[in-house]
Structures are given as structure tokens and as C-alpha cells.
Design a protein around this motif. Structure first.
Motif, mmCIF file in Angstrom:
data_model
loop_
_atom_site.group_PDB
_atom_site.id
_atom_site.type_symbol
_atom_site.label_atom_id
_atom_site.label_comp_id
_atom_site.label_asym_id
_atom_site.label_seq_id
_atom_site.Cartn_x
_atom_site.Cartn_y
_atom_site.Cartn_z
ATOM 1 N N ALA A 25 64.635 18.836 -19.866
ATOM 2 C CA ALA A 25 65.531 18.317 -18.897
ATOM 3 C C ALA A 25 65.300 17.214 -18.304
ATOM 4 C CB ALA A 25 65.927 19.554 -17.827
ATOM 5 N N ASN A 29 58.404 9.960 -18.863
ATOM 6 C CA ASN A 29 57.692 9.095 -19.987
ATOM 7 C C ASN A 29 57.691 9.874 -21.166
ATOM 8 O OD1 ASN A 29 57.299 6.828 -18.371
ATOM 9 N ND2 ASN A 29 55.793 7.834 -17.084
ATOM 10 N N GLY A 30 58.110 10.947 -21.318
ATOM 11 C CA GLY A 30 58.018 11.754 -22.660
ATOM 12 C C GLY A 30 57.091 12.535 -23.209
ATOM 13 N N ASP A 47 67.442 12.145 -19.476
ATOM 14 C CA ASP A 47 67.304 11.446 -18.274
ATOM 15 C C ASP A 47 68.463 10.440 -17.777
ATOM 16 O OD1 ASP A 47 63.978 11.028 -17.227
ATOM 17 O OD2 ASP A 47 65.461 9.997 -16.655
ATOM 18 N N ALA A 52 63.369 5.673 -18.709
ATOM 19 C CA ALA A 52 62.743 6.748 -19.322
ATOM 20 C C ALA A 52 62.943 7.026 -20.941
ATOM 21 C CB ALA A 52 63.228 8.025 -18.708
ATOM 22 N N ASP A 90 71.858 10.704 -19.946
ATOM 23 C CA ASP A 90 72.898 11.317 -19.019
ATOM 24 C C ASP A 90 72.095 12.248 -18.147
ATOM 25 O OD1 ASP A 90 75.225 12.334 -17.777
ATOM 26 O OD2 ASP A 90 76.186 12.901 -19.834
ATOM 27 N N GLY A 111 61.101 15.811 -9.706
ATOM 28 C CA GLY A 111 60.558 14.700 -8.798
ATOM 29 C C GLY A 111 60.981 13.264 -9.273
ATOM 30 N N TYR A 112 60.211 12.463 -9.273
ATOM 31 C CA TYR A 112 60.699 10.891 -9.612
ATOM 32 C C TYR A 112 59.549 10.626 -10.944
ATOM 33 C CZ TYR A 112 56.491 10.163 -6.643
ATOM 34 O OH TYR A 112 55.033 9.919 -6.192
ATOM 35 N N LEU A 113 60.059 9.530 -11.422
ATOM 36 C CA LEU A 113 59.383 8.818 -12.657
ATOM 37 C C LEU A 113 57.984 8.116 -12.009
ATOM 38 C CD1 LEU A 113 59.238 8.390 -15.751
ATOM 39 C CD2 LEU A 113 60.665 6.476 -15.409
ATOM 40 N N VAL A 120 64.983 7.302 -7.468
ATOM 41 C CA VAL A 120 65.648 8.222 -8.354
ATOM 42 C C VAL A 120 65.069 9.565 -8.747
ATOM 43 C CG1 VAL A 120 66.644 8.215 -10.685
ATOM 44 C CG2 VAL A 120 66.418 6.061 -9.558
HETATM 45 C C1 SAM Z 1 58.669 14.003 -12.801
HETATM 46 S S1 SAM Z 1 59.818 12.908 -13.851
HETATM 47 C C2 SAM Z 1 59.712 13.779 -15.483
HETATM 48 C C3 SAM Z 1 58.130 13.417 -16.294
HETATM 49 C C4 SAM Z 1 58.351 13.924 -17.632
HETATM 50 N N1 SAM Z 1 58.670 15.420 -17.883
HETATM 51 C C5 SAM Z 1 57.218 13.475 -18.433
HETATM 52 O O1 SAM Z 1 56.702 13.962 -19.425
HETATM 53 O O2 SAM Z 1 56.862 12.098 -18.332
HETATM 54 C C6 SAM Z 1 61.397 13.416 -13.372
HETATM 55 C C7 SAM Z 1 62.417 12.532 -14.300
HETATM 56 O O3 SAM Z 1 63.635 13.077 -13.811
HETATM 57 C C8 SAM Z 1 64.650 12.118 -14.220
HETATM 58 N N2 SAM Z 1 65.842 12.772 -13.298
HETATM 59 C C9 SAM Z 1 66.350 12.427 -12.001
HETATM 60 N N3 SAM Z 1 67.696 12.921 -12.093
HETATM 61 C C10 SAM Z 1 67.955 13.351 -13.147
HETATM 62 C C11 SAM Z 1 69.029 14.401 -13.768
HETATM 63 N N4 SAM Z 1 70.231 14.375 -12.800
HETATM 64 N N5 SAM Z 1 68.976 14.500 -14.894
HETATM 65 C C12 SAM Z 1 68.031 14.517 -16.015
HETATM 66 N N6 SAM Z 1 66.914 13.751 -15.365
HETATM 67 C C13 SAM Z 1 66.689 13.389 -14.169
HETATM 68 C C14 SAM Z 1 64.006 10.846 -13.387
HETATM 69 O O4 SAM Z 1 64.517 9.806 -13.813
HETATM 70 C C15 SAM Z 1 62.643 11.102 -13.784
HETATM 71 O O5 SAM Z 1 62.326 10.196 -15.037
#
Ligand code: SAM
Length: 197
Positions: A25, A29-30, A47, A52, A90, A111-113, A120
Motif C-alpha cells: 500500500a 523505495n520498494g 504510491d 517512489a 495513485d 509515514g514519509y519517504l 508527503v
Molecule cells: C514510509 S514510506 C514507505 C516505505 C516503503 N515501504 C519502502 O519499502 O521503502 C511511506 C510512503 O507512503 C507514500 N504515501 C503517502 N500517501 C500515500 C497514499 N495516499 N497512498 C499511497 N502511498 C502514499 C509516501 O509517498 C511514501 O513513499
């Protein structure tokens, strides 16, 4: 002792088979998308940041995975694609637009990227919309893991909203657990795991 993310991966790995449909979800960074794609080819990853998708595409391509990028206006591409990992630009709150089939598992990393725009962030309303849709799509025996980072502004409200929502799930249908450290000075992430009985 396992870290929460390691534990999240373990509990998902226990149930995911190679023909299952699964969801990342929050692609970021994948790392989680790659983890899921090593278990099944049927991965949908979401994302809101193109950055991302690019980072995830690079990571997956380096690992030899087939990837297709899909933007919000072109979800008909999904109808012809079966074996590629789907990277969807999306919000996860729109998951129902892309996924009609039952799913076996999902992971959220709230959280955030890291190293990107820290404004964001995932938000309580959209996170709960996605969680509600994914819990509906989840098969019996399926699991959802939520890694909740909450040290940033707005993080505590999102953590509270998620914990409040999952605490209200019917115990006849759902097992709901948390896992995380209690004695650390900073705010390391906590894990919430759901299983549909
Ligand atoms: C903590 S990071 C995820 C880290 C990731 N799982 C990884 O393995 O690197 C949170 C991500 O959620 C994304 N994000 C924020 N709001 C979102 C939404 N409504 N739907 C999907 N992604 C969202 C951000 O852009 C960010 O890239």
C-alpha cells in the motif's frame, strides 16, 4: 529479537503462495514491493510520488523482475497484464479502482519517504479508507501488516486512528496483534498485524 519489519515480513511470508494476489500500500523505495515479488508475481504497489515508482522500478529491475507502471488515468492496462509487478501512481485509498479480486496479504509502511519530501505523509483518513477496502478484499487466512512510523508531525494522530480502528474489528472474524519496543527513547515504529479468521 526480531525487529518489527522483520517480524512483519515473517508473518506475511507464512501465508503467501506463488499464485496469491498481494498489495504494497506504500511503495516508497520498494523494499517491501521487492520482498512481496519474491513470493508471488501478483503484486500491486501504490504510491502518490513518481519518485517512489522510479526507485522501486530500479530496485525490481535490478532483481530481474518484470514491472509495469500504471498511472491513475490508465488502469485499463491492468486488464492485459498478469505477470508483472504493478507499480501504481495513485493513492492507496483508490485501491478498489485497480483490484477487484480477493487478496491474500497487504503491507503498509506509514509515514514519509526517507530522504524525500517529508511533507508527503500518509494520513489517517486515506489510510483508513485503504485499510477498510483491503480488509474487505482479504481472504480468510489472509494477513495485513501495518508498520506505523509516528515520530513525525501528524504521525501520532495516524497511529491513534489506526489503533482505534483495528481495535473495533469483530473478534469473531479478526485476530489483531501489535508488536514493538516499549523502552526506547525515540519513537521506533510499531507493527500491527491483522488476520481474517
Ligand atoms: C514510509 S514510506 C514507505 C516505505 C516503503 N515501504 C519502502 O519499502 O521503502 C511511506 C510512503 O507512503 C507514500 N504515501 C503517502 N500517501 C500515500 C497514499 N495516499 N497512498 C499511497 N502511498 C502514499 C509516501 O509517498 C511514501 O513513499
Amino acid at each position: 529479537m526480531k525487529k518489527p519489519l522483520e517480524f512483519a515480513h515473517q508473518v506475511l511470508k507464512e501465508v503467501i503462495k506463488s499464485d496469491d494476489i498481494v498489495v504494497d500500500a506504500t511503495m516508497g523505495n520498494g523494499y517491501d514491493t521487492l520482498f512481496l515479488s519474491n513470493l508471488t508475481a501478483h503484486v500491486f504497489a501504490f504510491d502518490v510520488q513518481n519518485e517512489a515508482l522510479l526507485a522501486t522500478e530500479k530496485r525490481l529491475s535490478a532483481a530481474g523482475k518484470n514491472v509495469i507502471k500504471i498511472s491513475a488515468s490508465e488502469n485499463e492496462k491492468l486488464l492485459t497484464e498478469n505477470s508483472s509487478v504493478k507499480l501504481i501512481l495513485d493513492g492507496h485509498e483508490n485501491v478498489r479502482k485497480y483490484i477487484k479480486q480477493p487478496i491474500k496479504a497487504a503491507i503498509f509502511n506509514l509515514g514519509y519517504l526517507p530522504k524525500a519530501d517529508k511533507t508527503v505523509i500518509t494520513k489517517p483518513d486515506t489510510t483508513l479508507t485503504a485499510l477498510s477496502a483491503l480488509t474487505d478484499l482479504l481472504v480468510i487466512g489472509g494477513r495485513i501488516a501495518l508498520m506505523i512510523y509516528y515520530g513525525h508531525e501528524g504521525g501520532e494522530q495516524e497511529k491513534n486512528a489506526v489503533i482505534h480502528w483495528v481495535s473495533g474489528l469483530d473478534q469473531k472474524v479478526w485476530e489483531v496483534f501489535t508488536y514493538g519496543p516499549l523502552n526506547q527513547v525515540h519513537t521506533p515504529p510499531i507493527l500491527v498485524i491483522l488476520e481474517k479468521k
